[in-house]
Design a protein around this motif. Structure first.
Motif, PDB file in Angstrom:
ATOM      1  N   ALA A   7     116.998 -32.797 -12.537  1.00  0.00           N
ATOM      2  CA  ALA A   7     117.435 -31.396 -12.436  1.00  0.00           C
ATOM      3  C   ALA A   7     117.796 -30.860 -10.961  1.00  0.00           C
ATOM      4  N   ALA A   8     117.188 -31.897 -10.016  1.00  0.00           N
ATOM      5  CA  ALA A   8     117.459 -31.512  -8.730  1.00  0.00           C
ATOM      6  C   ALA A   8     119.141 -32.339  -8.371  1.00  0.00           C
ATOM      7  N   LEU A   9     119.213 -33.241  -8.811  1.00  0.00           N
ATOM      8  CA  LEU A   9     120.340 -33.965  -8.527  1.00  0.00           C
ATOM      9  C   LEU A   9     121.659 -33.057  -8.532  1.00  0.00           C
ATOM     10  N   PRO A  10     122.006 -32.132  -9.382  1.00  0.00           N
ATOM     11  CA  PRO A  10     123.340 -31.171  -9.148  1.00  0.00           C
ATOM     12  C   PRO A  10     123.452 -30.636  -7.961  1.00  0.00           C
ATOM     13  N   ASP A  11     122.111 -30.285  -7.097  1.00  0.00           N
ATOM     14  CA  ASP A  11     122.096 -29.598  -6.076  1.00  0.00           C
ATOM     15  C   ASP A  11     122.277 -30.864  -4.801  1.00  0.00           C
ATOM     16  N   VAL A  12     122.366 -31.832  -4.890  1.00  0.00           N
ATOM     17  CA  VAL A  12     122.440 -32.784  -3.956  1.00  0.00           C
ATOM     18  C   VAL A  12     123.705 -32.629  -3.305  1.00  0.00           C
ATOM     19  N   ASP A  13     124.809 -32.196  -4.008  1.00  0.00           N
ATOM     20  CA  ASP A  13     126.218 -31.972  -3.533  1.00  0.00           C
ATOM     21  C   ASP A  13     126.160 -30.901  -2.510  1.00  0.00           C
ATOM     22  N   MET A  14     125.136 -30.074  -2.364  1.00  0.00           N
ATOM     23  CA  MET A  14     125.100 -29.201  -1.541  1.00  0.00           C
ATOM     24  C   MET A  14     124.973 -29.651  -0.032  1.00  0.00           C
ATOM     25  N   VAL A  15     124.684 -31.169   0.048  1.00  0.00           N
ATOM     26  CA  VAL A  15     124.567 -31.637   1.448  1.00  0.00           C
ATOM     27  C   VAL A  15     125.869 -31.486   1.879  1.00  0.00           C
ATOM     28  N   ALA A  16     126.702 -31.701   1.402  1.00  0.00           N
ATOM     29  CA  ALA A  16     128.161 -31.727   1.765  1.00  0.00           C
ATOM     30  C   ALA A  16     128.612 -30.625   2.600  1.00  0.00           C
ATOM     31  N   LEU A  72     123.361 -32.282 -21.413  1.00  0.00           N
ATOM     32  CA  LEU A  72     122.912 -32.469 -23.016  1.00  0.00           C
ATOM     33  C   LEU A  72     122.772 -33.843 -23.276  1.00  0.00           C
ATOM     34  N   PRO A  73     123.835 -34.909 -22.852  1.00  0.00           N
ATOM     35  CA  PRO A  73     123.441 -36.195 -23.333  1.00  0.00           C
ATOM     36  C   PRO A  73     122.487 -36.943 -22.261  1.00  0.00           C
ATOM     37  N   ALA A  74     122.357 -36.444 -20.922  1.00  0.00           N
ATOM     38  CA  ALA A  74     121.366 -36.789 -20.223  1.00  0.00           C
ATOM     39  C   ALA A  74     119.840 -36.644 -20.824  1.00  0.00           C
ATOM     40  N   ALA A  75     119.794 -35.471 -21.233  1.00  0.00           N
ATOM     41  CA  ALA A  75     118.554 -34.781 -21.886  1.00  0.00           C
ATOM     42  C   ALA A  75     118.423 -35.768 -22.941  1.00  0.00           C
TER      43      ALA A  75
END
Length: 101
Positions: A38-47, A86-89
């Motif tokens: 769940a934290a992965l989507p926010d990794v793009d905030m590093v940019a 959904l597929p990841a879950a």
């Protein structure tokens, strides 16, 4: 922000899986995996840190506005998609384990 997604995913998975009779160690492992994923989507905030480069350090509001402005170029795109979630879950839920936890 990063902590919110991860905490919610951890809590939901721990609560729901914990009620199914799965051993506690397995529940914990699944909840941690869900929290990390769940934290992965926010990794793009590093940019978005690029947005504060060159901003006058004496203007904190200008730096914040620049950061959030830069964040909208990448954030909330495909990484936040239900099509991905959904597929990841399902993959996490159905993934076989090699040993009992």
């Amino acid at each position: 922000m990063f902590v919110g997604h991860a905490t919610l995913a951890f809590g939901v998975v721990a609560l729901l899986v914990g009620r199914t009779g799965v051993p506690r160690r397995r529940v914990l492992a699944l909840a941690v995996a869900a929290g990390l994923f769940a934290a992965l989507p926010d990794v793009d905030m590093v940019a978005a840190l690029v947005g504060v480069v060159g901003v006058d350090p004496t203007q904190p509001l200008a730096a914040a506005n620049s950061f959030w402005g830069a964040s909208t170029t990448a954030h909330r795109g495909v990484t936040h998609s239900v099509v991905i979630a959904l597929p990841a879950a399902a993959a996490f839920a159905l993934a076989p384990t090699h040993r009992a936890l």
